[in-house]
Write a protein that holds these residues in place. Structure first.
Motif, PDB file in Angstrom:
ATOM      1  N   LEU A 137     -34.304  11.611 -20.827  1.00 16.65           N
ATOM      2  CA  LEU A 137     -34.930  11.784 -22.127  1.00 16.65           C
ATOM      3  C   LEU A 137     -33.973  11.347 -23.214  1.00 16.65           C
ATOM      4  N   SER A 138     -34.553  11.026 -24.359  1.00 18.97           N
ATOM      5  CA  SER A 138     -33.750  10.687 -25.530  1.00 18.97           C
ATOM      6  C   SER A 138     -34.328  11.411 -26.731  1.00 18.97           C
ATOM      7  N   ALA A 139     -33.437  11.695 -27.681  1.00 18.09           N
ATOM      8  CA  ALA A 139     -33.840  12.408 -28.887  1.00 18.09           C
ATOM      9  C   ALA A 139     -32.970  11.948 -30.050  1.00 18.09           C
ATOM     10  N   PRO A 140     -33.591  11.670 -31.212  1.00 13.34           N
ATOM     11  CA  PRO A 140     -32.788  11.339 -32.401  1.00 13.34           C
ATOM     12  C   PRO A 140     -31.919  12.543 -32.784  1.00 13.34           C
ATOM     13  N   VAL A 141     -30.739  12.264 -33.275  1.00  8.10           N
ATOM     14  CA  VAL A 141     -29.801  13.320 -33.639  1.00  8.10           C
ATOM     15  C   VAL A 141     -29.892  13.596 -35.140  1.00  8.10           C
ATOM     16  N   PRO A 142     -30.272  14.819 -35.527  1.00  9.67           N
ATOM     17  CA  PRO A 142     -30.281  15.161 -36.949  1.00  9.67           C
ATOM     18  C   PRO A 142     -28.848  15.129 -37.502  1.00  9.67           C
ATOM     19  N   ALA A 143     -28.721  14.888 -38.791  1.00  7.80           N
ATOM     20  CA  ALA A 143     -27.407  14.772 -39.419  1.00  7.80           C
ATOM     21  C   ALA A 143     -26.560  16.032 -39.230  1.00  7.80           C
ATOM     22  N   ASP A 144     -27.205  17.200 -39.195  1.00  6.64           N
ATOM     23  CA  ASP A 144     -26.450  18.451 -39.090  1.00  6.64           C
ATOM     24  C   ASP A 144     -26.288  18.946 -37.652  1.00  6.64           C
ATOM     25  N   ALA A 145     -26.621  18.113 -36.662  1.00  2.86           N
ATOM     26  CA  ALA A 145     -26.539  18.542 -35.260  1.00  2.86           C
ATOM     27  C   ALA A 145     -25.084  18.695 -34.825  1.00  2.86           C
ATOM     28  N   ASN A 146     -24.844  19.709 -34.024  1.00  3.13           N
ATOM     29  CA  ASN A 146     -23.524  19.948 -33.442  1.00  3.13           C
ATOM     30  C   ASN A 146     -23.609  19.525 -31.978  1.00  3.13           C
ATOM     31  N   LEU A 147     -23.163  18.294 -31.689  1.00  2.00           N
ATOM     32  CA  LEU A 147     -23.301  17.758 -30.329  1.00  2.00           C
ATOM     33  C   LEU A 147     -22.473  18.530 -29.315  1.00  2.00           C
ATOM     34  N   GLU A 148     -21.338  19.071 -29.728  1.00  2.00           N
ATOM     35  CA  GLU A 148     -20.520  19.849 -28.782  1.00  2.00           C
ATOM     36  C   GLU A 148     -21.246  21.137 -28.388  1.00  2.00           C
ATOM     37  N   ALA A 149     -21.876  21.803 -29.346  1.00  2.00           N
ATOM     38  CA  ALA A 149     -22.635  23.015 -29.037  1.00  2.00           C
ATOM     39  C   ALA A 149     -23.843  22.680 -28.169  1.00  2.00           C
ATOM     40  N   LEU A 150     -24.495  21.556 -28.464  1.00  2.00           N
ATOM     41  CA  LEU A 150     -25.621  21.110 -27.645  1.00  2.00           C
ATOM     42  C   LEU A 150     -25.162  20.870 -26.220  1.00  2.00           C
ATOM     43  N   ARG A 151     -24.075  20.128 -26.057  1.00  2.00           N
ATOM     44  CA  ARG A 151     -23.537  19.835 -24.727  1.00  2.00           C
ATOM     45  C   ARG A 151     -23.210  21.136 -23.985  1.00  2.00           C
ATOM     46  N   ALA A 152     -22.588  22.093 -24.674  1.00  3.54           N
ATOM     47  CA  ALA A 152     -22.224  23.366 -24.049  1.00  3.54           C
ATOM     48  C   ALA A 152     -23.472  24.120 -23.585  1.00  3.54           C
ATOM     49  N   ASP A 153     -24.512  24.144 -24.424  1.00  3.54           N
ATOM     50  CA  ASP A 153     -25.751  24.839 -24.035  1.00  3.54           C
ATOM     51  C   ASP A 153     -26.419  24.157 -22.844  1.00  3.54           C
ATOM     52  N   LEU A 154     -26.419  22.824 -22.832  1.00  3.31           N
ATOM     53  CA  LEU A 154     -27.009  22.105 -21.693  1.00  3.31           C
ATOM     54  C   LEU A 154     -26.189  22.313 -20.426  1.00  3.31           C
ATOM     55  N   GLU A 155     -24.866  22.351 -20.553  1.00  3.95           N
ATOM     56  CA  GLU A 155     -24.022  22.601 -19.380  1.00  3.95           C
ATOM     57  C   GLU A 155     -24.234  24.006 -18.835  1.00  3.95           C
ATOM     58  N   ARG A 156     -24.477  24.962 -19.730  1.00  2.08           N
ATOM     59  CA  ARG A 156     -24.760  26.331 -19.289  1.00  2.08           C
ATOM     60  C   ARG A 156     -26.039  26.349 -18.438  1.00  2.08           C
ATOM     61  N   ILE A 157     -27.067  25.622 -18.892  1.00  4.64           N
ATOM     62  CA  ILE A 157     -28.305  25.531 -18.115  1.00  4.64           C
ATOM     63  C   ILE A 157     -28.047  24.811 -16.801  1.00  4.64           C
ATOM     64  N   ALA A 158     -27.211  23.780 -16.830  1.00  6.10           N
ATOM     65  CA  ALA A 158     -26.918  23.023 -15.610  1.00  6.10           C
ATOM     66  C   ALA A 158     -26.395  23.951 -14.523  1.00  6.10           C
ATOM     67  N   HIS A 159     -25.579  24.911 -14.900  1.00  5.61           N
ATOM     68  CA  HIS A 159     -25.058  25.849 -13.905  1.00  5.61           C
ATOM     69  C   HIS A 159     -26.145  26.809 -13.435  1.00  5.61           C
ATOM     70  N   GLU A 160     -27.063  27.180 -14.319  1.00  6.92           N
ATOM     71  CA  GLU A 160     -28.130  28.115 -13.969  1.00  6.92           C
ATOM     72  C   GLU A 160     -29.189  27.477 -13.080  1.00  6.92           C
ATOM     73  N   THR A 166     -26.055  14.693 -18.096  1.00  9.96           N
ATOM     74  CA  THR A 166     -25.155  13.779 -18.785  1.00  9.96           C
ATOM     75  C   THR A 166     -25.687  13.605 -20.197  1.00  9.96           C
ATOM     76  N   VAL A 167     -24.847  13.881 -21.175  1.00  6.07           N
ATOM     77  CA  VAL A 167     -25.256  13.728 -22.563  1.00  6.07           C
ATOM     78  C   VAL A 167     -24.380  12.644 -23.174  1.00  6.07           C
ATOM     79  N   ALA A 168     -25.020  11.657 -23.787  1.00  6.89           N
ATOM     80  CA  ALA A 168     -24.272  10.571 -24.426  1.00  6.89           C
ATOM     81  C   ALA A 168     -24.910  10.245 -25.759  1.00  6.89           C
TER      82      ALA A 168
END
Length: 170
Positions: A137-160, A166-168
């Motif tokens: 999937l792809s998604a436009p990134v809002p100007a105020d997005a915190n990509l590190e927090a997004l990556r951390a939340d997705l990695e948390r789900i990856a473990h669950e 992979t986020v790029a």
């Protein structure tokens, strides 16, 4: 010019795209883009068509005879593409189980990202048995997005859910 978004579905068989393209072309429309697929014996998709404003009603009427071959719903779209800013690409592969799409899309929504494109599939796991789930999937990134927090939340789900994500930023 008017932009129309056509949603189409019908029993999968040869010639469906040609039948639709013929009506669009003969109705003065231009096929701008589409996502089409065979899913569970059904042919389904979305087609974006532009047509001169004066030809909208005629094109919509010309689509009606395809009913029975394809069920078509016509929606009014907007002209122009979405912003060309950065996007996030997410790839998921892992053991299939209910809830993966809900959990990933929930994280994206909490971070203010709206999915622009998503493709998912399941397939047999060749060596381990069971089924694998895959998504891109792809998604436009809002100007105020915190990509590190997004990556951390997705990695948390990856473990669950036992998926690799992979986020790029592109």
């Amino acid at each position: 010019m008017a932009t129309l978004v056509l949603t189409v579905i019908g029993d999968d068989q040869s010639g469906l795209v040609n039948a639709l393209a013929q009506v669009v072309s003969e109705g003065g429309g231009n096929w701008e883009g589409s996502h089409l697929a065979e899913l569970a014996g059904k042919f389904a998709g979305i087609v974006v068509v532009t047509v001169p404003d004066a030809g909208v009603e005629d094109l919509v009427a010309a689509l009606r005879p395809l009913d029975g071959l394809l069920d078509i719903t016509v929606h009014t779209g907007t002209s122009g593409a979405a912003g060309a800013g950065p996007t996030v690409a997410v790839e998921i592969i892992g053991n299939d189980r209910p809830g993966i799409v809900r959990e990933v899309s929930g994280v994206l929504a909490r971070h203010g990202l709206s999915i622009a494109e998503m493709a998912t599939a399941t397939r047999e796991a060749p060596m381990a048995g069971g089924r694998l789930f895959e998504a891109r999937l792809s998604a436009p990134v809002p100007a105020d997005a915190n990509l590190e927090a997004l990556r951390a939340d997705l990695e948390r789900i990856a473990h669950e859910v036992l998926v690799e994500i992979t986020v790029a930023a592109t």
